[in-house]
Design a protein around this motif. Sequence first.
Motif, mmCIF file in Angstrom:
data_model
loop_
_atom_site.group_PDB
_atom_site.id
_atom_site.type_symbol
_atom_site.label_atom_id
_atom_site.label_comp_id
_atom_site.label_asym_id
_atom_site.label_seq_id
_atom_site.Cartn_x
_atom_site.Cartn_y
_atom_site.Cartn_z
ATOM 1 N N GLY A 243 36.337 49.626 3.786
ATOM 2 C CA GLY A 243 37.435 49.692 4.746
ATOM 3 C C GLY A 243 37.650 48.459 5.585
ATOM 4 N N ASP A 244 36.570 47.784 5.992
ATOM 5 C CA ASP A 244 36.721 46.580 6.818
ATOM 6 C C ASP A 244 36.348 45.309 6.074
ATOM 7 N N ALA A 245 36.114 45.445 4.757
ATOM 8 C CA ALA A 245 35.909 44.307 3.850
ATOM 9 C C ALA A 245 34.686 43.465 4.166
ATOM 10 N N ASP A 246 33.635 44.094 4.714
ATOM 11 C CA ASP A 246 32.387 43.339 4.839
ATOM 12 C C ASP A 246 31.450 43.632 3.674
ATOM 13 N N ARG A 247 31.874 44.517 2.761
ATOM 14 C CA ARG A 247 31.119 44.798 1.542
ATOM 15 C C ARG A 247 31.955 44.450 0.322
ATOM 16 N N CYS A 248 31.263 44.168 -0.765
ATOM 17 C CA CYS A 248 31.944 43.939 -2.044
ATOM 18 C C CYS A 248 31.040 44.391 -3.179
ATOM 19 N N LEU A 249 31.577 45.181 -4.075
ATOM 20 C CA LEU A 249 30.945 45.457 -5.364
ATOM 21 C C LEU A 249 31.870 44.913 -6.444
ATOM 22 N N ALA A 250 31.305 44.584 -7.587
ATOM 23 C CA ALA A 250 32.102 44.003 -8.664
ATOM 24 C C ALA A 250 32.100 44.910 -9.887
ATOM 25 N N VAL A 251 33.099 44.687 -10.738
ATOM 26 C CA VAL A 251 33.183 45.356 -12.037
ATOM 27 C C VAL A 251 33.352 44.268 -13.085
ATOM 28 N N GLU A 256 31.779 47.760 -16.345
ATOM 29 C CA GLU A 256 30.478 48.135 -15.797
ATOM 30 C C GLU A 256 30.370 47.685 -14.338
ATOM 31 N N VAL A 257 29.778 48.537 -13.489
ATOM 32 C CA VAL A 257 29.604 48.194 -12.076
ATOM 33 C C VAL A 257 28.495 47.154 -11.922
ATOM 34 N N VAL A 258 28.785 46.141 -11.119
ATOM 35 C CA VAL A 258 27.787 45.137 -10.738
ATOM 36 C C VAL A 258 27.551 45.322 -9.246
ATOM 37 N N ASP A 259 26.444 45.979 -8.894
ATOM 38 C CA ASP A 259 26.201 46.320 -7.490
ATOM 39 C C ASP A 259 25.624 45.138 -6.720
ATOM 40 N N GLY A 260 25.266 45.385 -5.458
ATOM 41 C CA GLY A 260 24.787 44.303 -4.610
ATOM 42 C C GLY A 260 23.535 43.638 -5.133
ATOM 43 N N ASP A 261 22.632 44.396 -5.740
ATOM 44 C CA ASP A 261 21.410 43.809 -6.294
ATOM 45 C C ASP A 261 21.732 42.823 -7.410
ATOM 46 N N ARG A 262 22.619 43.225 -8.303
ATOM 47 C CA ARG A 262 22.969 42.319 -9.411
ATOM 48 C C ARG A 262 23.770 41.120 -8.914
ATOM 49 N N ILE A 263 24.590 41.313 -7.892
ATOM 50 C CA ILE A 263 25.303 40.169 -7.311
ATOM 51 C C ILE A 263 24.308 39.178 -6.713
ATOM 52 N N LEU A 264 23.289 39.694 -6.017
ATOM 53 C CA LEU A 264 22.253 38.808 -5.471
ATOM 54 C C LEU A 264 21.583 38.014 -6.588
ATOM 55 N N TYR A 265 21.314 38.665 -7.709
ATOM 56 C CA TYR A 265 20.671 37.980 -8.832
ATOM 57 C C TYR A 265 21.589 36.906 -9.417
ATOM 58 N N LEU A 361 30.901 37.688 -16.180
ATOM 59 C CA LEU A 361 30.035 38.391 -15.230
ATOM 60 C C LEU A 361 29.141 39.378 -15.969
ATOM 61 N N GLY A 362 29.678 40.018 -17.007
ATOM 62 C CA GLY A 362 28.886 40.976 -17.763
ATOM 63 C C GLY A 362 27.642 40.352 -18.367
ATOM 64 N N LYS A 363 27.781 39.160 -18.921
ATOM 65 C CA LYS A 363 26.642 38.479 -19.540
ATOM 66 C C LYS A 363 25.596 38.113 -18.501
ATOM 67 N N MET A 364 26.037 37.603 -17.346
ATOM 68 C CA MET A 364 25.086 37.186 -16.311
ATOM 69 C C MET A 364 24.376 38.388 -15.696
ATOM 70 N N ALA A 365 25.125 39.456 -15.439
ATOM 71 C CA ALA A 365 24.543 40.626 -14.775
ATOM 72 C C ALA A 365 23.628 41.408 -15.705
ATOM 73 N N ALA A 366 23.836 41.302 -17.020
ATOM 74 C CA ALA A 366 23.028 42.056 -17.978
ATOM 75 C C ALA A 366 21.570 41.616 -17.985
ATOM 76 N N GLU A 367 21.274 40.494 -17.360
ATOM 77 C CA GLU A 367 19.891 40.014 -17.300
ATOM 78 C C GLU A 367 19.035 40.854 -16.352
ATOM 79 N N VAL A 368 19.680 41.722 -15.566
ATOM 80 C CA VAL A 368 18.952 42.630 -14.669
ATOM 81 C C VAL A 368 19.014 44.046 -15.250
ATOM 82 N N THR A 369 17.848 44.615 -15.508
ATOM 83 C CA THR A 369 17.780 46.004 -15.950
ATOM 84 C C THR A 369 17.550 46.891 -14.733
ATOM 85 N N ILE A 370 18.546 47.705 -14.395
ATOM 86 C CA ILE A 370 18.428 48.580 -13.233
ATOM 87 C C ILE A 370 17.587 49.801 -13.608
#
Length: 451
Positions: A243-251, A256-265, A361-370
């Motif tokens: 709502g106030d745009a201080d968070r971001c998740l990616a697709v 596929e969802v790329v959450d905050g952990d994968r964004i950090l990676y 983004l899919g290729k980069m984020a796939a290196e993290v197994t949640i």
Amino acid sequence: MGKYFGTDGFRGEANVTLTVDKAFQVGRFLGWYYGQQARGEVCRIVIGKDTRRSSYMFEYALVAGLTASGADAYLLHVTTTPSVSYVVRTEQFDCGIMISASHNPYYDNGIKVINGSGEKLEESVIEKIEAYLDGESGEIPLAERDRIGRTVDYAAGRNRYIGYLISLATRSFKGKRVALDCSNGSAFSVAKNVFDALGAETYAINDQPDGFNINTDCGSTHIEGLQKYVVEHHMDVGFAYDGDADRCLAVDENGEVVDGDRILYVCGKYMKENGMLVGNTIVTTVMSNFGLYKALDREGIRYEKTAVGDKYVYENMSKNGYVLGGEQSGHIIFSKYETTGDGIVTSLKVMEAMLEKKESLGKMAAEVTIYPQVLKNVRVKDKNEAQADPEVQKAVENVTAALGDTGRILLRPSGTEPVIRVMVEAETDEICHMHVDSVIRVLKERGLTIE
């Protein structure tokens, strides 16, 4: 946390928990308090708000309180929380106020106060505000005659923030198809302008706020709509804000969802490769996924863990000079550019990693197994006693030994309820449930729970 202010401001249902009278009093106190600090100069306080119907009511109440105490109130109108932080610290305001309840439903609202450095307000000042709200600190004088404050339309401040965001990009986004889920919130007034200016083919959804639809089945807390949109319209990437745009998740491009952990990676690995990851360290919270830590270990990137809350992440980063930190929920902080989580900055830095590395983004984020995660809340008679019980500690140690380097267990008390949270991450849901239940069984056998 205080009586009114939690880790993210004074939040509650509009005119039920957070009333217009309380907002007026907060304005009265802040106008007086920062007026005293200004040593005779006129106190300047900047205000932003999200798209909730009640945000207008609280804006006017705060302005009335501020000006009655002699402060000048500068109005950014509908804007993001991080834009208020940016304007405060770059344009020498005494403090800033953001009217928002972030990812909460429309009928809630909140008052976030930001200090002159663009950071969350110090606990010492929050205590003073709460004492005034409870009538413990006496009356505050009303400004009179030429000392009464004024209101200034300051939409130009938001425009300068947009210009700042555009300046952060390292190259053009031309040729990239980007979907933005604005959550019918603050991002609708900023995000598309930035991506359009950088040359992207930008497609905004949930960008028609009506005062009631903020966060309703959209945005970072309801990302399914963006996932579907990215796949059906062949987007290269999608970003969802709250709502106030201080968070971001990616697709990613596959939906596929790329959450905050994968964004950090993704961003941390890119920054390390380019010599930008100060201290070779990322700051996380204790709730980041075990899979993130395994991936960071593999890449030789250090990490630190804080209590849950972006406030604690930033405190660690500020103390140690680290430049990247955040939460699984999408509060990501790039301290070179900001003093708080900024969803739009996060999306720009993800774009930078994609463009500079020429990878999806899919290729980069796939290196993290949640890893699968099971979290159960257990109501207990005494949180401290339950956590310190020798048999409970032994049960936790047994789980830790059984998991080895294939998972982890976390036992932590709730900050607001008589609850112990038992969380296990492991290779399968079955293993998670087995170990969580084994610890809960000991809590019950020891007579520590409330049935």
